[in-house]
Scaffold this active site. Structure first.
Site, PDB file in Angstrom:
ATOM      1  N   SER A  40      -7.232   1.753   0.073  1.00 61.56           N
ATOM      2  CA  SER A  40      -5.801   2.492  -0.158  1.00 61.56           C
ATOM      3  C   SER A  40      -5.130   2.188  -1.560  1.00 61.56           C
ATOM      4  CB  SER A  40      -5.066   2.075   0.640  1.00 61.56           C
ATOM      5  OG  SER A  40      -4.402   0.767   0.769  1.00 61.56           O
ATOM      6  N   THR A  49      -4.487  -1.308   4.060  1.00 62.79           N
ATOM      7  CA  THR A  49      -3.070  -1.833   4.263  1.00 62.79           C
ATOM      8  C   THR A  49      -2.412  -1.839   2.869  1.00 62.79           C
ATOM      9  OG1 THR A  49      -4.030  -4.066   4.040  1.00 62.79           O
ATOM     10  CG2 THR A  49      -3.897  -3.205   6.222  1.00 62.79           C
ATOM     11  N   ASP A  50      -3.014  -1.724   1.684  1.00 62.65           N
ATOM     12  CA  ASP A  50      -2.294  -2.032   0.589  1.00 62.65           C
ATOM     13  C   ASP A  50      -1.197  -1.075   0.232  1.00 62.65           C
ATOM     14  OD1 ASP A  50      -4.043  -4.333   0.139  1.00 62.65           O
ATOM     15  OD2 ASP A  50      -5.240  -3.303  -1.657  1.00 62.65           O
ATOM     16  N   THR A  98      -9.827  -1.463   4.815  1.00 66.12           N
ATOM     17  CA  THR A  98     -10.734  -2.365   5.234  1.00 66.12           C
ATOM     18  C   THR A  98     -11.017  -2.054   6.608  1.00 66.12           C
ATOM     19  OG1 THR A  98      -9.722  -4.053   3.673  1.00 66.12           O
ATOM     20  CG2 THR A  98     -10.552  -4.882   5.921  1.00 66.12           C
TER      21      THR A  98
HETATM   22  N1  ASP Z   1      -7.702  -3.567  -0.102  1.00 66.77           N
HETATM   23  C1  ASP Z   1      -7.627  -2.782   1.141  1.00 66.77           C
HETATM   24  C2  ASP Z   1      -7.080  -1.367   1.189  1.00 66.77           C
HETATM   25  O1  ASP Z   1      -5.771  -1.254   1.225  1.00 66.77           O
HETATM   26  C3  ASP Z   1      -6.927  -3.895   2.157  1.00 66.77           C
HETATM   27  C4  ASP Z   1      -6.905  -3.494   3.434  1.00 66.77           C
HETATM   28  O2  ASP Z   1      -7.146  -2.023   3.901  1.00 66.77           O
HETATM   29  O3  ASP Z   1      -6.411  -4.127   4.318  1.00 66.77           O
HETATM   30  O4  ASP Z   1      -7.835  -0.405   1.309  1.00 66.77           O
END
Ligand code: ASP
Length: 323
Positions: free
Chosen positions: A55, A88-89, A12
């Site tokens: 991710s 973050t995932d 993200t």
């Molecule tokens: N779905 C996203 C990812 O992990 C969430 C993020 O980056 O915060 O790529």
């Protein structure tokens, strides 16, 4: 001025929101690469886009490529620290893999964002700036891989994503952050406990992760016998217990020389072989299951994948999960 290398991998933090539809996606140009001028007075910055993926698309192969790239950068250049941006995932899995894989005393700091780059309250640039400040900090040396988000510094081993959307999502349950950042300073207030590192050459093992629940039977474990898994992590109940109807099927997996590591589905505490009833931890340990000390299921899975590159002998594997 310190020299920091930023390696972008996606997530993200690298995405934009479509204002018409509300969809969040990449648009081919990494938004943070345009901001290097603003970051210039904190450190000398070099950056590259290694991957441009969300991710959930991250695999252990990507993690190994990232680890190798970090080693290359640290070996070939006069770089004082590394910052990795990541979705973050699965950030905590990549962070823990790197923590186990990297052999360096220099700071390696990961960060991400919960809001994309053009959303109101976007946290990516702030987190990146903070991560760079931590990476320039002498005290960040020798602390393994750190995760910096929302003014907190966490160790790779303890950090986990706790909320689907809150910017304060990254927490270290039971232990708390190892440090905090303010607008002016970086403070470390905990010492790092022991770290282990494994210089593996490849990551090729297939390790499954299964979560236990009340009334569970052996069917999931029976189905796993038909797959080509090399190892299994079970998120057990409480202190490390399983429903009795699972036990025979688990013993059949052990008889196939498939190492099984037990963690708890509780988000705090460690597993122990306390209970001697059927399915209790004492009986599971006697059957040959390895108890992991304080890791989450996804992190125990990463560690087992790494450890299996060296041995699949449970007697040699067990001490690796003692800390
Ligand atoms: N779905 C996203 C990812 O992990 C969430 C993020 O980056 O915060 O790529």
């Amino acid at each position: 001025m310190k020299r920091i290398m930023i390696i972008h991998t996606g997530g993200t933090i690298s995405m934009k929101e479509d204002k018409a539809t509300g969809e969040v996606n990449t648009d081919g140009r990494h938004p943070l690469q345009e901001l290097n001028d603003m970051l210039g007075n904190v450190a000398e910055i070099e950056d590259e886009v290694l991957f441009y993926i969300p991710s959930p698309h991250m695999t252990p192969i990507h993690m190994l490529q990232l680890g190798r790239r970090i080693h290359e950068k640290l070996a070939s250049k006069n770089i004082d620290g590394i910052v990795v941006t990541h979705g973050t995932d699965t950030l905590e899995e990549t962070a823990y893999f790197l923590d186990l894989f990297l052999q360096t005393r220099r700071p390696v700091v990961m960060t991400g964002a919960m809001r994309s780059s053009n959303e109101i309250g976007a946290d990516g640039l702030y987190n990146l700036l903070t991560a760079i400040r931590v990476a320039t900090c002498d005290e960040a040396q020798d602390k393994g891989v750190l995760v910096v988000m929302n003014d907190e510094i966490h160790t790779a081993k303890n950090v986990t994503k706790t909320s689907t959307s809150n910017v304060a999502t990254f927490q270290s349950p039971q232990y708390g952050p190892i440090g905090i950042t303010t607008k002016r300073d970086v403070f470390f207030h905990h010492k790092l406990s022991r770290r282990d590192s494994y210089p593996i050459q490849q990551i090729s093992k297939n390790v499954a992760l299964v979560k236990a629940y009340a009334g569970m039977d052996g069917s999931m474990f029976d189905a796993l016998r038909e797959t080509n898994i090399d190892g299994l992590v079970i998120e057990a109940l409480g202190q490390g217990n399983l429903p009795p109807a699972t036990v025979d099927s688990i013993k059949k997996l052990l008889a196939m020389n498939i190492p099984i590591v037990l963690v708890s589905r509780c988000y705090q505490g460690i597993v122990q072989d306390t209970y001697a009833y059927e399915g209790g931890g004492r009986k599971l340990r006697e059957a040959g299951i390895i108890f992991a000390n304080g890791l989450t299921g996804p992190k125990a899975r990463i560690k087992l994948m790494v450890a299996l590159e060296m041995t699949n002998n449970p007697t040699e594997l067990a001490p690796m999960f003692d800390y």
